[in-house]
Scaffold this motif. Structure first.
Motif, PDB file in Angstrom:
ATOM      1  N   GLU A 244     -31.257 -55.137  24.978  1.00  0.00           N
ATOM      2  CA  GLU A 244     -31.740 -56.526  24.978  1.00  0.00           C
ATOM      3  C   GLU A 244     -30.747 -57.476  25.644  1.00  0.00           C
ATOM      4  N   PRO A 245     -29.427 -57.393  25.347  1.00  0.00           N
ATOM      5  CA  PRO A 245     -28.492 -58.228  26.113  1.00  0.00           C
ATOM      6  C   PRO A 245     -28.554 -57.958  27.616  1.00  0.00           C
ATOM      7  N   TYR A 246     -28.708 -56.715  28.008  1.00  0.00           N
ATOM      8  CA  TYR A 246     -28.845 -56.356  29.421  1.00  0.00           C
ATOM      9  C   TYR A 246     -30.055 -57.063  30.032  1.00  0.00           C
ATOM     10  N   ALA A 247     -31.180 -57.026  29.323  1.00  0.00           N
ATOM     11  CA  ALA A 247     -32.380 -57.692  29.820  1.00  0.00           C
ATOM     12  C   ALA A 247     -32.195 -59.202  29.891  1.00  0.00           C
ATOM     13  N   GLY A 248     -31.432 -59.763  28.939  1.00  0.00           N
ATOM     14  CA  GLY A 248     -31.192 -61.197  28.965  1.00  0.00           C
ATOM     15  C   GLY A 248     -30.251 -61.617  30.081  1.00  0.00           C
ATOM     16  N   PHE A 249     -29.144 -60.883  30.228  1.00  0.00           N
ATOM     17  CA  PHE A 249     -28.161 -61.222  31.256  1.00  0.00           C
ATOM     18  C   PHE A 249     -28.691 -60.972  32.672  1.00  0.00           C
ATOM     19  N   VAL A 250     -29.238 -59.792  32.901  1.00  0.00           N
ATOM     20  CA  VAL A 250     -29.567 -59.344  34.255  1.00  0.00           C
ATOM     21  C   VAL A 250     -30.934 -59.832  34.711  1.00  0.00           C
ATOM     22  N   PHE A 251     -31.919 -59.843  33.805  1.00  0.00           N
ATOM     23  CA  PHE A 251     -33.281 -60.194  34.191  1.00  0.00           C
ATOM     24  C   PHE A 251     -33.722 -61.557  33.665  1.00  0.00           C
ATOM     25  N   GLY A 252     -32.828 -62.257  32.939  1.00  0.00           N
ATOM     26  CA  GLY A 252     -33.108 -63.614  32.493  1.00  0.00           C
ATOM     27  C   GLY A 252     -34.190 -63.737  31.447  1.00  0.00           C
ATOM     28  N   LEU A 253     -34.410 -62.711  30.626  1.00  0.00           N
ATOM     29  CA  LEU A 253     -35.435 -62.780  29.595  1.00  0.00           C
ATOM     30  C   LEU A 253     -34.964 -63.620  28.412  1.00  0.00           C
ATOM     31  N   THR A 254     -35.886 -64.346  27.785  1.00  0.00           N
ATOM     32  CA  THR A 254     -35.583 -65.192  26.629  1.00  0.00           C
ATOM     33  C   THR A 254     -35.493 -64.333  25.368  1.00  0.00           C
ATOM     34  N   PRO A 255     -35.016 -64.915  24.220  1.00  0.00           N
ATOM     35  CA  PRO A 255     -34.973 -64.133  22.973  1.00  0.00           C
ATOM     36  C   PRO A 255     -36.325 -63.556  22.586  1.00  0.00           C
ATOM     37  N   GLY A 256     -37.377 -64.357  22.715  1.00  0.00           N
ATOM     38  CA  GLY A 256     -38.704 -63.855  22.391  1.00  0.00           C
ATOM     39  C   GLY A 256     -39.137 -62.739  23.310  1.00  0.00           C
ATOM     40  N   GLN A 257     -38.802 -62.865  24.597  1.00  0.00           N
ATOM     41  CA  GLN A 257     -39.190 -61.839  25.567  1.00  0.00           C
ATOM     42  C   GLN A 257     -38.438 -60.525  25.352  1.00  0.00           C
ATOM     43  N   THR A 258     -37.150 -60.614  24.996  1.00  0.00           N
ATOM     44  CA  THR A 258     -36.410 -59.374  24.771  1.00  0.00           C
ATOM     45  C   THR A 258     -36.834 -58.713  23.465  1.00  0.00           C
ATOM     46  N   THR A 259     -37.203 -59.518  22.463  1.00  0.00           N
ATOM     47  CA  THR A 259     -37.749 -58.928  21.240  1.00  0.00           C
ATOM     48  C   THR A 259     -39.062 -58.225  21.540  1.00  0.00           C
ATOM     49  N   SER A 260     -39.892 -58.834  22.370  1.00  0.00           N
ATOM     50  CA  SER A 260     -41.136 -58.189  22.788  1.00  0.00           C
ATOM     51  C   SER A 260     -40.856 -56.935  23.612  1.00  0.00           C
ATOM     52  N   LEU A 261     -39.760 -56.946  24.382  1.00  0.00           N
ATOM     53  CA  LEU A 261     -39.369 -55.757  25.143  1.00  0.00           C
ATOM     54  C   LEU A 261     -39.068 -54.602  24.196  1.00  0.00           C
ATOM     55  N   SER A 262     -38.391 -54.909  23.084  1.00  0.00           N
ATOM     56  CA  SER A 262     -38.131 -53.881  22.079  1.00  0.00           C
ATOM     57  C   SER A 262     -39.439 -53.362  21.502  1.00  0.00           C
TER      58      SER A 262
END
Length: 427
Positions: A244-262
């Protein structure tokens, strides 16, 4: 009497509740600490590793449930402690935003409770299933309950991710409290009366815990399988704290988006488990070994893709993560089937202790893998770019999956139609 399909489904609801609470602490809260609070990934890794480290007590919980004659109270009690810990962990993250040290201390205690609750409740639940499920239904029961757990993880992560937009600390606490209270209520309803008439009285001459563990460790299959669980689960969990940090740092996903990614990842796990359950049990496609090897090698390829996407700046992280989840699920359900079958081998009335031993191996591997992944990412970020730092960790994880596949080729039977979990003796 043995568990019927309705009883197995009811116990699966407990696994679903457990997974839903744990995913909040290992994904959402982890991302908030690393990205929103700008804390080192290794700090989040230490907290998550702590809750896994505490689960080294799983053999003790399994032994207690073996000798108490009532596993339900350990299940309900463990889930309740887990719920208290999950909410306290959320409160600790919120507190760290304005009072770091008090928040950290609260988080420390919270993750201890999470580990104790998951160890007591989860081990006792698996022991009840191994004891009270007919041998020909154990692999199917394991598949059903783990599918339900993955569904709970995916549904919770996806729903919480959607509800958490826009993010606020107050909204986080409200959502986590709702999930935790609902999980405890569901556990009580799911286990109410299900154990009555199923289990035998506790063994009157029950050996001490350490003697029981020595007896189990002397069994070649149990010992070999313990090593396999540790290695493969180290590979399985290395990405848990950094994805999730990788998705936030590299792809600019928000907290809600990275939780949805999980949630999307665990949706893939669900489909992978379902594929194995239908393919091997109903359609007789493949052997246990072939599914394990396919899952490990597929997971390795997906991790390589995730690493390359960051280097190439391609916004395809969601399908790559879903692919990883798919192959993770294939690997996991085959290992679970083995665990359920092997739990009843050897000396009787030791199901809980065996499940505890393997649960402890998994927990130690999960804590070690998660902490090693987070720590390595932090160190590598000092010397290289963020995409490269995280990518190198994913590549190492892929290599461990390849080693696990080679180990599975050696220790697992390859013939069709064999009972799930049969190992090559004497190796």
């Amino acid at each position: 009497m043995t568990l019927g399909w309705i009883g197995i489904f009811r116990l699966g609801l407990v696994q679903m509740s457990l997974g839903g609470m744990v995913v909040l602490t290992t994904s959402t809260l982890n991302r908030l600490m690393v990205v929103e609070l700008a804390l080192p990934a290794v700090l989040a890794g230490v907290l998550v590793a702590l809750h896994y480290a505490v689960q080294i007590t799983r053999p003790s919980w399994g032994y207690r449930s073996d000798t108490s004659g009532n596993r339900t109270r350990w299940i309900v009690g463990g889930i309740t402690v887990l719920a208290i810990g999950a909410f306290s962990a959320s409160a600790g993250v919120v507190m760290m935003g304005h009072a770091f040290w008090p928040g950290l201390m609260l988080s420390f205690v919270a993750y201890l409770l999470i580990g104790l609750g998951a160890g007591a409740g989860g081990t006792s639940l698996l022991a009840l299933m191994a004891t009270c499920t007919r041998p020909d239904r154990r692999a199917a029961a394991a598949t059903i309950t783990w599918l339900m757990m993955i569904f709970g993880i995916a549904a919770t992560a996806g729903t919480v991710g959607a509800l958490l937009e826009p993010y606020s600390p107050e909204l986080l606490l409200e959502i986590v409290a709702t999930v935790c209270i609902g999980s405890v209520i569901l556990t009580v309803l799911a286990t109410w009366g299900v154990e009555r008439g199923l289990t035998a009285e506790p063994e009157p001459d029950a050996a001490p815990l350490m003697q029981g563990l020595r007896e189990i460790w002397a069994e070649p299959r149990a010992r070999i399988f313990t090593f396999f669980v540790f290695l493969s689960m180290t590979a399985y969990f290395m990405q848990e704290l950094i994805l999730e940090p990788y998705a936030g740092f590299v792809f600019g996903l928000t907290p809600g988006q990275t939780t949805s990614l999980s949630g999307a990842q665990n949706g893939g796990v669900f489909v992978g488990m379902l594929a194995v359950g239908i393919g091997q049990s109903a359609l007789r496609i493949g052997s246990l070994r072939s599914w394990v090897v396919t899952g490990c090698l597929g997971s390795a390829l997906a991790l390589l893709a995730i690493a390359l996407l960051g280097q190439m700046n391609l916004p395809l992280i969601v399908p790559a993560v879903v692919m990883m989840g798919l192959f993770n699920g294939m690997f996991a359900v085959a290992a679970i089937g083995s665990m359920m079958q092997l739990a009843s081998e050897g000396r009787t009335a030791r199901e809980g202790t065996r499940m505890g031993l393997w649960g402890a191996a998994q927990a130690v591997a999960a804590g070690f893998g998660g902490l090693a992944g987070a720590g390595a990412a932090d160190l590598l970020r000092l010397w290289t770019s963020i995409p490269t730092a995280f990518g190198l960790v994913f590549i190492v994880e892929a290599a461990l999956f390849v080693v696990s596949a080679l180990m599975a080729l050696r220790i697992l039977e390859g013939g069709r139609g064999m009972p799930a979990g049969r190992l090559v003796p004497g190796e």
